[in-house]
Design an enzyme around this catalytic site. Sequence first.
Site, PDB file in Angstrom:
ATOM      1  N   ARG A 164       0.834  -1.181   0.000  1.00 19.49           N
ATOM      2  CA  ARG A 164       0.000   0.000   0.000  1.00 19.49           C
ATOM      3  C   ARG A 164       0.881   1.247   0.000  1.00 19.49           C
ATOM      4  NH1 ARG A 164      -3.183  -2.636  -1.780  1.00 19.49           N
ATOM      5  NH2 ARG A 164      -5.320  -3.146  -1.145  1.00 19.49           N
TER       6      ARG A 164
ATOM      7  N   HIS B  32      -0.483   0.352 -10.039  1.00 20.70           N
ATOM      8  CA  HIS B  32      -1.259  -0.478  -9.117  1.00 20.70           C
ATOM      9  C   HIS B  32      -1.837  -1.682  -9.864  1.00 20.70           C
ATOM     10  CE1 HIS B  32      -3.380  -0.261  -4.985  1.00 20.70           C
ATOM     11  NE2 HIS B  32      -3.300  -1.520  -5.379  1.00 20.70           N
TER      12      HIS B  32
END
Length: 317
Positions: free
Chosen positions: A232, A280
């Site tokens: 993250r 991502h």
Amino acid sequence: MSSSKPAVVIDLKFERREIDAALSHALPGRKVMLAADKDQDLSSARYAVVWKPDRDLLLRAPNLQVLFSGGAGVDHILTIPDLPPLPIVRFVDESLTTRMSEWVVLQCLSHLRQAPAYRRQQREHLWRELPQPEAKDVTVGIMGLGVLGRDSAAKLKMMGFNVIGWSRRAKDIEDIDTFDNSGLDDFLSRTDILVGLLPLTPDTRALFNAGLFRKLRRGGPLGGPVFINAGRGGSQVERDLLEALSNGTLCGASLDVFEVEPLPADSPFWSLENIIITPHAASATDVRALLRHVEQQIDRYETNQPMQHVVDRTVGY
């Protein structure tokens, strides 16, 4: 379509055509509603499948009983204001695991075999062979030893890397030295390539900072430590990361996650020569696999069996 089975609402910020294609063969016998349809009455929905849901979803669907995450992470759900005490189920699937471990192996090999430097030489039309150590001389330290971390470790071992692992609580993995909180400094001092696969929790926020980068192994076979993060973005302090990549504390990085996504066009990360950026996409969700997982867990819930991969809110995953 009328049905006696409780309805499902979908609020996934994925490609619409992928969602539509997956729904054509999923959740048979249930009314499926899309949160993107702002005129849709969602009050009959009992289940929600979400990835970065609209902030008003819980107001529009006040009778939900279970929330299903569209990915392995759940911080996008846990940060919803006034989140009710509903069970939250993570997405755990072989397709998700395989995609992540493939990405991790790709990045480790890219830095081992000097891919960023060769890419720069190609742009400069420069033909020059660079020194390349063997995988067995490089230690990859994985932070996060859940399903994704364990599979990545196994595949890196197959490629010949020396692999060690860290997790908040001690874990025993065959043929891999593992460390817990008390052994973090020892773990870092042995690590040439640091791989972050941690969920975002209060304990992991801003964990990857200047102090941590300085503790990585110096003078290793790659000329300096490398940082790889597919966990993250909130776990990395980006000003520290930029400085470390500029002053030689880190000699390279592969980043799939950032504090702000999409990564702004004016971000200095784009112009650094010694990093690899992906959007991502390390472990993109297969929507078909996600909806199969949701069907299985709903079936367990409706037959009074315990659901799998339910989030422990006290630890955040």
